[in-house]
Each structure stands twice: as C-alpha cells, then as structure tokens.
Design a protein around this motif. Structure first.
Motif, short mmCIF file in Angstrom:
data_model
loop_
_atom_site.label_atom_id
_atom_site.label_comp_id
_atom_site.label_asym_id
_atom_site.label_seq_id
_atom_site.Cartn_x
_atom_site.Cartn_y
_atom_site.Cartn_z
N ARG A 22 10.01 16.61 36.54
CA ARG A 22 11.36 16.34 37.04
C ARG A 22 12.42 17.13 36.26
NH1 ARG A 22 11.13 11.21 39.39
NH2 ARG A 22 13.35 11.27 39.86
N VAL A 23 12.23 17.25 34.96
CA VAL A 23 13.17 18.03 34.14
C VAL A 23 13.16 19.49 34.60
CG1 VAL A 23 13.56 18.97 31.81
CG2 VAL A 23 13.13 16.53 32.11
N ALA A 24 11.98 20.03 34.81
CA ALA A 24 11.87 21.42 35.27
C ALA A 24 12.56 21.61 36.62
CB ALA A 24 10.39 21.82 35.35
N GLU A 25 12.36 20.67 37.54
CA GLU A 25 13.01 20.75 38.85
C GLU A 25 14.53 20.74 38.70
OE1 GLU A 25 11.53 17.48 41.18
OE2 GLU A 25 9.48 18.26 41.14
N GLU A 26 15.04 19.81 37.88
CA GLU A 26 16.50 19.70 37.66
C GLU A 26 17.09 20.97 37.05
OE1 GLU A 26 18.88 17.21 38.20
OE2 GLU A 26 17.36 16.30 39.47
N LEU A 27 16.34 21.59 36.14
CA LEU A 27 16.84 22.79 35.46
C LEU A 27 16.54 24.07 36.22
CD1 LEU A 27 15.85 21.88 31.76
CD2 LEU A 27 18.13 21.70 32.82
N GLY A 28 15.73 23.97 37.28
CA GLY A 28 15.38 25.15 38.06
C GLY A 28 14.45 26.10 37.33
N ILE A 29 13.53 25.53 36.55
CA ILE A 29 12.56 26.35 35.80
C ILE A 29 11.15 25.85 36.12
CG2 ILE A 29 14.19 26.94 33.95
CD1 ILE A 29 12.99 24.73 32.24
N HIS A 30 10.14 26.63 35.69
CA HIS A 30 8.75 26.24 35.92
C HIS A 30 8.32 25.14 34.97
CE1 HIS A 30 8.18 30.17 38.05
NE2 HIS A 30 7.43 29.39 38.79
N CYS A 31 7.41 24.30 35.45
CA CYS A 31 6.73 23.33 34.61
C CYS A 31 5.27 23.76 34.54
CB CYS A 31 6.82 21.92 35.20
SG CYS A 31 5.94 20.69 34.21
N TYR A 32 4.79 23.99 33.34
CA TYR A 32 3.41 24.40 33.15
C TYR A 32 2.58 23.20 32.70
CZ TYR A 32 4.74 29.18 33.91
OH TYR A 32 5.20 30.33 34.49
N ASP A 33 1.77 22.76 33.62
CA ASP A 33 0.84 21.67 33.38
C ASP A 33 -0.42 22.08 34.13
OD1 ASP A 33 -0.44 19.28 32.88
OD2 ASP A 33 0.59 18.19 34.44
N LYS A 34 -0.51 21.73 35.39
CA LYS A 34 -1.63 22.19 36.22
C LYS A 34 -1.60 23.72 36.35
CE LYS A 34 -3.07 18.05 37.56
NZ LYS A 34 -4.22 17.46 36.92
N GLU A 35 -0.39 24.29 36.39
CA GLU A 35 -0.24 25.74 36.53
C GLU A 35 -0.87 26.47 35.35
OE1 GLU A 35 2.10 23.47 36.67
OE2 GLU A 35 3.01 23.59 38.65
N LEU A 36 -0.73 25.90 34.16
CA LEU A 36 -1.33 26.49 32.97
C LEU A 36 -2.85 26.43 33.06
CD1 LEU A 36 -0.91 27.74 30.16
CD2 LEU A 36 -0.70 25.44 29.24
N ILE A 37 -3.35 25.32 33.56
CA ILE A 37 -4.80 25.17 33.75
C ILE A 37 -5.32 26.21 34.72
CG2 ILE A 37 -6.57 23.62 34.70
CD1 ILE A 37 -4.83 21.28 33.54
N GLU A 38 -4.59 26.44 35.82
CA GLU A 38 -4.99 27.44 36.81
C GLU A 38 -5.04 28.83 36.18
OE1 GLU A 38 -2.13 26.98 39.95
OE2 GLU A 38 -2.84 24.96 40.43
N LYS A 39 -4.03 29.17 35.40
CA LYS A 39 -3.98 30.49 34.74
C LYS A 39 -5.14 30.66 33.76
CE LYS A 39 1.02 31.33 35.05
NZ LYS A 39 0.99 32.61 35.75
N LEU A 40 -5.45 29.60 33.02
CA LEU A 40 -6.57 29.66 32.08
C LEU A 40 -7.91 29.78 32.80
CD1 LEU A 40 -5.33 27.04 29.48
CD2 LEU A 40 -5.77 29.45 29.01
N ALA A 41 -8.04 29.11 33.94
CA ALA A 41 -9.27 29.20 34.72
C ALA A 41 -9.49 30.63 35.20
CB ALA A 41 -9.22 28.23 35.91
N GLU A 42 -8.42 31.27 35.67
CA GLU A 42 -8.51 32.68 36.09
C GLU A 42 -8.95 33.57 34.94
OE1 GLU A 42 -4.80 34.02 37.76
OE2 GLU A 42 -4.69 32.29 39.10
N LYS A 43 -8.37 33.35 33.78
CA LYS A 43 -8.63 34.21 32.61
C LYS A 43 -10.01 34.00 32.02
CE LYS A 43 -7.10 36.71 28.92
NZ LYS A 43 -8.33 37.00 28.26
N THR A 44 -10.44 32.72 31.90
CA THR A 44 -11.67 32.42 31.18
C THR A 44 -12.91 32.29 32.07
OG1 THR A 44 -11.33 30.02 31.35
CG2 THR A 44 -10.37 31.16 29.42
N GLY A 45 -12.70 31.98 33.35
CA GLY A 45 -13.84 31.74 34.23
C GLY A 45 -14.32 30.30 34.19
#
Length: 197
Positions: A22-45
């Motif tokens: 909610r903070v990220a939405e209010e500030l108009g910035i990204h929230c890295y939670d599941k998104e970070l997991i997705e990026k790590l999955a791509e990188k590590t396999g």
C-alpha cells in the motif's frame, strides 16, 4: 523523496506485506516482494516457491539448522548461494529506483545508505493469529504454532546472515504495532515520513 527506499521487516501475520504494498502504491513506486522472488528465480533457476521459503527462512526452527546443510567444496551451501544472489539483486534494485522492499534482510543489506527507512511491523500474537486465519485460511496446524514456527525460522535466518537480532528495535529506524495504528494508519505514517524533505 528523502527516504527513497523503505524496507519492511515483519512478524508473520502483522500485515507488514500489505502495508509495504500500500505504501508503494501511494508513493507511486515499486514494491519488491513477489517481484524480487520472480527476478531471483529467473537468475538462479530455482523455483519461486523454493526461493520464497529458503530466501527468508532457516531450513528448520533449530538454532543450529545451518550447521547441517550440505556444502560444496568451497564450503558454500545452496542457502549461501541464494543469500548472495538475493543480496546482489537488492543492492542493484536500490541503486536503480525508489522502492519498498519486503523482508529478505534488506534492512541489513542496505544499512549503510542514508536514503533508506528501515521499518519493523509487529502486533500482539492473538491479533496475528486471527489475521493469518482470515488471510491464509485454516490448516491442520494451530495458528499460534504457525506464527511461532515462521517467526523463529525468520529470526534464525536473519541472525545467521546478519549476526543481528531480528525484531530488535535498535536495528530499525521505526517499529510499528499494526494493531495500534491499523493498516491504513501505518501506511499514512510511512508515506508521511518518506515524503518529508
């Protein structure tokens, strides 16, 4: 925004993840939670499910759980490899853009930056127990035990990789009792701090 990065550490069931989003939405910035997991999955396999569990929780709730994990010839375990990749990705994201990062020892990883606000969200056990049943549903395991197990594994993981005590007020700029302020109150407070010049 003076505090361009907000890290949210949280007790299980305290609403920290929701507050971060909610903070990220209010500030108009990204929230890295599941998104970070997705990026790590791509990188590590590794699978997203594996990263979600292993990237933030100790293998067991035993204080010496990391002593019994398998290691390669260089003395590095799969958990160590994942920690290093997670650390690199968090540093990269912090250098690229203002954001909210939920969990994953981000408060420790970014501790030397002056543009970071490190927050710990907590709440009384009975409030958290009620919330996890509402959000995640009932299981065969009692809600109080689910809370205890998750938080213990987070604390062990945090201590192993940071040599700091998870949830200790001195490790954060701000600790919030989400039951006292409510989710919306926490969001308003954090947005107010982040917007201050």
């Amino acid at each position: 925004m003076k505090k361009r990065i907000i890290t949210i550490s949280r007790e299980f069931g305290s609403g920290g993840r929701t507050i971060g989003k909610r903070v990220a939405e209010e500030l108009g910035i990204h929230c890295y939670d599941k998104e970070l997991i997705e990026k790590l999955a791509e990188k590590t396999g590794f699978s997203e499910r594996y990263i979600e569990e292993q990237g933030e929780y100790a293998p067991t709730s035993h204080p010496f759980s990391y002593a019994f994990v398998g290691r390669n010839i260089d003395g590095m375990s799969v958990s160590d490899y994942l920690w290093n990749e997670q650390r690199k990705k968090i540093l990269e994201i912090a250098n690229q853009e203002p954001c909210v990062i939920v969990g994953r020892c981000a408060d420790y990883i970014l501790r030397e930056r002056e543009d970071v606000l490190n927050v710990f969200v907590h709440a009384p056990k009975e409030i958290r127990a009620k919330r996890i049943v509402e959000v995640y549903g009932e299981t065969s395991v009692a809600p109080e035990k689910r809370l205890r197990d998750k938080d213990k594994k987070r604390a062990i993981n945090y201590r192993y990789y940071t040599e700091q005590e998870w949830g200790r007020a001195q490790n954060y700029h701000l600790t919030l009792d989400s039951s006292a302020f409510g989710i919306e109150g926490c969001v308003e407070l954090l947005c107010g701090i982040a917007r201050r010049e």
